[in-house]
Structure formats: C-alpha cells, structure tokens
Design a protein around this motif. Structure first.
Motif, PDB file in Angstrom:
ATOM      1  N   ASP A  82     -57.090 -33.566  15.725  1.00 15.27           N
ATOM      2  CA  ASP A  82     -56.844 -32.128  16.398  1.00 15.27           C
ATOM      3  C   ASP A  82     -55.480 -31.564  15.953  1.00 15.27           C
ATOM      4  O   ASP A  82     -55.342 -30.420  16.145  1.00 15.27           O
ATOM      5  CB  ASP A  82     -56.717 -32.449  17.771  1.00 15.27           C
ATOM      6  CG  ASP A  82     -55.509 -33.420  18.261  1.00 15.27           C
ATOM      7  OD1 ASP A  82     -55.158 -34.667  17.595  1.00 15.27           O
ATOM      8  OD2 ASP A  82     -54.864 -33.344  19.259  1.00 15.27           O
ATOM      9  N   GLU A  83     -54.574 -32.281  15.188  1.00 13.43           N
ATOM     10  CA  GLU A  83     -53.379 -31.616  14.617  1.00 13.43           C
ATOM     11  C   GLU A  83     -53.896 -31.058  13.209  1.00 13.43           C
ATOM     12  O   GLU A  83     -54.093 -31.666  12.402  1.00 13.43           O
ATOM     13  CB  GLU A  83     -52.448 -32.954  14.483  1.00 13.43           C
ATOM     14  CG  GLU A  83     -51.868 -33.436  15.751  1.00 13.43           C
ATOM     15  CD  GLU A  83     -50.987 -32.534  16.451  1.00 13.43           C
ATOM     16  OE1 GLU A  83     -50.380 -31.609  15.903  1.00 13.43           O
ATOM     17  OE2 GLU A  83     -51.024 -32.493  17.743  1.00 13.43           O
ATOM     18  N   GLU A  84     -53.876 -29.673  13.083  1.00 15.72           N
ATOM     19  CA  GLU A  84     -54.186 -29.160  12.158  1.00 15.72           C
ATOM     20  C   GLU A  84     -53.487 -29.353  10.847  1.00 15.72           C
ATOM     21  O   GLU A  84     -53.873 -29.304   9.819  1.00 15.72           O
ATOM     22  CB  GLU A  84     -54.111 -27.439  12.418  1.00 15.72           C
ATOM     23  CG  GLU A  84     -55.491 -27.225  13.270  1.00 15.72           C
ATOM     24  CD  GLU A  84     -55.542 -25.571  13.040  1.00 15.72           C
ATOM     25  OE1 GLU A  84     -55.594 -25.121  12.117  1.00 15.72           O
ATOM     26  OE2 GLU A  84     -56.079 -25.302  14.255  1.00 15.72           O
ATOM     27  N   ASP A  85     -51.915 -29.852  10.971  1.00 17.81           N
ATOM     28  CA  ASP A  85     -51.350 -30.073   9.881  1.00 17.81           C
ATOM     29  C   ASP A  85     -51.672 -31.436   9.235  1.00 17.81           C
ATOM     30  O   ASP A  85     -51.628 -31.506   7.991  1.00 17.81           O
ATOM     31  CB  ASP A  85     -49.674 -29.950  10.114  1.00 17.81           C
ATOM     32  CG  ASP A  85     -49.093 -28.685  10.516  1.00 17.81           C
ATOM     33  OD1 ASP A  85     -49.948 -27.692  10.266  1.00 17.81           O
ATOM     34  OD2 ASP A  85     -48.205 -28.605  11.282  1.00 17.81           O
ATOM     35  N   VAL A  86     -51.969 -32.292  10.042  1.00 16.16           N
ATOM     36  CA  VAL A  86     -52.474 -33.508   9.679  1.00 16.16           C
ATOM     37  C   VAL A  86     -53.745 -33.283   9.016  1.00 16.16           C
ATOM     38  O   VAL A  86     -54.046 -33.930   7.861  1.00 16.16           O
ATOM     39  CB  VAL A  86     -52.489 -34.679  10.746  1.00 16.16           C
ATOM     40  CG1 VAL A  86     -52.919 -35.821  10.124  1.00 16.16           C
ATOM     41  CG2 VAL A  86     -51.138 -34.607  11.355  1.00 16.16           C
ATOM     42  N   ALA A  87     -54.710 -32.738   9.599  1.00 17.79           N
ATOM     43  CA  ALA A  87     -56.239 -32.599   8.978  1.00 17.79           C
ATOM     44  C   ALA A  87     -55.797 -31.942   7.497  1.00 17.79           C
ATOM     45  O   ALA A  87     -56.603 -32.361   6.622  1.00 17.79           O
ATOM     46  CB  ALA A  87     -57.046 -31.801   9.995  1.00 17.79           C
ATOM     47  N   GLU A  88     -55.012 -30.977   7.614  1.00 16.00           N
ATOM     48  CA  GLU A  88     -55.031 -30.423   6.383  1.00 16.00           C
ATOM     49  C   GLU A  88     -54.307 -31.096   5.170  1.00 16.00           C
ATOM     50  O   GLU A  88     -54.807 -31.240   4.069  1.00 16.00           O
ATOM     51  CB  GLU A  88     -54.029 -29.100   6.573  1.00 16.00           C
ATOM     52  CG  GLU A  88     -53.863 -27.979   5.268  1.00 16.00           C
ATOM     53  CD  GLU A  88     -52.987 -27.028   5.429  1.00 16.00           C
ATOM     54  OE1 GLU A  88     -52.010 -26.519   4.764  1.00 16.00           O
ATOM     55  OE2 GLU A  88     -53.021 -26.372   6.553  1.00 16.00           O
ATOM     56  N   MET A  97     -55.975 -40.520  18.801  1.00 18.36           N
ATOM     57  CA  MET A  97     -55.421 -39.766  19.789  1.00 18.36           C
ATOM     58  C   MET A  97     -56.058 -38.422  19.639  1.00 18.36           C
ATOM     59  O   MET A  97     -55.249 -37.502  18.907  1.00 18.36           O
ATOM     60  CB  MET A  97     -53.873 -39.742  19.857  1.00 18.36           C
ATOM     61  CG  MET A  97     -53.196 -41.006  19.957  1.00 18.36           C
ATOM     62  SD  MET A  97     -53.631 -42.087  21.426  1.00 18.36           S
ATOM     63  CE  MET A  97     -53.061 -41.193  22.573  1.00 18.36           C
ATOM     64  N   LEU A  98     -57.168 -38.135  20.423  1.00 20.79           N
ATOM     65  CA  LEU A  98     -57.946 -36.775  20.307  1.00 20.79           C
ATOM     66  C   LEU A  98     -57.869 -36.514  21.855  1.00 20.79           C
ATOM     67  O   LEU A  98     -58.024 -37.190  22.742  1.00 20.79           O
ATOM     68  CB  LEU A  98     -59.500 -36.889  19.877  1.00 20.79           C
ATOM     69  CG  LEU A  98     -59.303 -37.123  18.243  1.00 20.79           C
ATOM     70  CD1 LEU A  98     -60.684 -37.551  18.058  1.00 20.79           C
ATOM     71  CD2 LEU A  98     -58.895 -36.097  17.521  1.00 20.79           C
ATOM     72  N   PRO A  99     -57.746 -35.050  21.894  1.00 18.23           N
ATOM     73  CA  PRO A  99     -58.022 -34.493  23.501  1.00 18.23           C
ATOM     74  C   PRO A  99     -59.231 -34.665  23.898  1.00 18.23           C
ATOM     75  O   PRO A  99     -60.450 -34.769  23.238  1.00 18.23           O
ATOM     76  CB  PRO A  99     -57.632 -32.920  23.238  1.00 18.23           C
ATOM     77  CG  PRO A  99     -57.902 -32.548  21.959  1.00 18.23           C
ATOM     78  CD  PRO A  99     -57.754 -34.009  21.134  1.00 18.23           C
ATOM     79  N   GLY A 100     -59.409 -35.064  25.224  1.00 17.68           N
ATOM     80  CA  GLY A 100     -60.624 -35.130  26.015  1.00 17.68           C
ATOM     81  C   GLY A 100     -61.462 -36.569  25.721  1.00 17.68           C
ATOM     82  O   GLY A 100     -61.101 -37.619  26.279  1.00 17.68           O
ATOM     83  N   VAL A 101     -62.163 -36.771  24.561  1.00 15.31           N
ATOM     84  CA  VAL A 101     -62.443 -38.057  24.159  1.00 15.31           C
ATOM     85  C   VAL A 101     -61.784 -38.875  22.927  1.00 15.31           C
ATOM     86  O   VAL A 101     -61.784 -37.990  21.869  1.00 15.31           O
ATOM     87  CB  VAL A 101     -64.172 -37.768  23.464  1.00 15.31           C
ATOM     88  CG1 VAL A 101     -64.919 -39.156  23.060  1.00 15.31           C
ATOM     89  CG2 VAL A 101     -65.087 -37.086  24.728  1.00 15.31           C
TER      90      VAL A 101
END
Length: 92
Positions: free
Chosen positions: A17-23, A61-65
């Motif tokens: 969910d963290e765009e920086d990490v995914a990038e 650690m993701l929001p929701g699920v």
C-alpha cells in the motif's frame, strides 16, 4: 544440456500500500528483467493474482485485509495455491 534462466519470462506481483515501497521493489525487479505487476491493496492483489503470476511479494501490513489473510485466501484457491509468496514489511 543446461538451461538458461530468462527473467523476462517470469511475472511478479508486488503488493504494497506504500507507493514508495512498491516503486522501489518494482524498480529493482524490472532492472533485472522481470515483468512486474503492482497492487496497492488486498482485493486488488486477489484480482491480479492469476495463474500467470510466478511469484508474489506481499506486504504484511495492508489496510483492510492484511497480508496474512491475503495469503490464506490465495492458498484456498486452486488456481493460486502454489504461487510462491515472499512476505515483505518495510517502513520508509
């Protein structure tokens, strides 16, 4: 006869969910020649996790699920039960 490893034949799903990490993770994998797909939340990950995916890099650690529940759901589906999963947890 020895076979050669071709990363361009492999598809990796990065879920964070963290765009920086995914990038950052996606950037390094693409540099090595892998095909990278990105999801930023659990339901999107479940949609993108198809039999064509060879590996999933999954944030815990993701929001929701959370990542553990996503893993349980992936393991309960015949089409995704054998996809290797690497759990990732990072703070920037």
């Amino acid at each position: 006869m020895a076979s050669t490893f071709d990363p361009s034949e492999l598809h990796i799903l990065v879920v964070d969910d963290e765009e920086d990490v995914a990038e950052v993770v996606s950037h390094f994998l693409r540099q090595e020649g892998f095909n990278v797909h990105v999801a930023h939340e659990g339901n999107e990950a479940l949609e993108k996790a198809t039999p064509d995916i060879d590996l999933i890099v999954l944030d815990i650690m993701l929001p929701g699920v959370d990542g553990y529940e996503i893993c349980r759901r992936l393991r309960s589906r015949v089409e995704t039960e054998t996809i290797p999963i690497i759990f990732l947890s990072a703070k920037i």
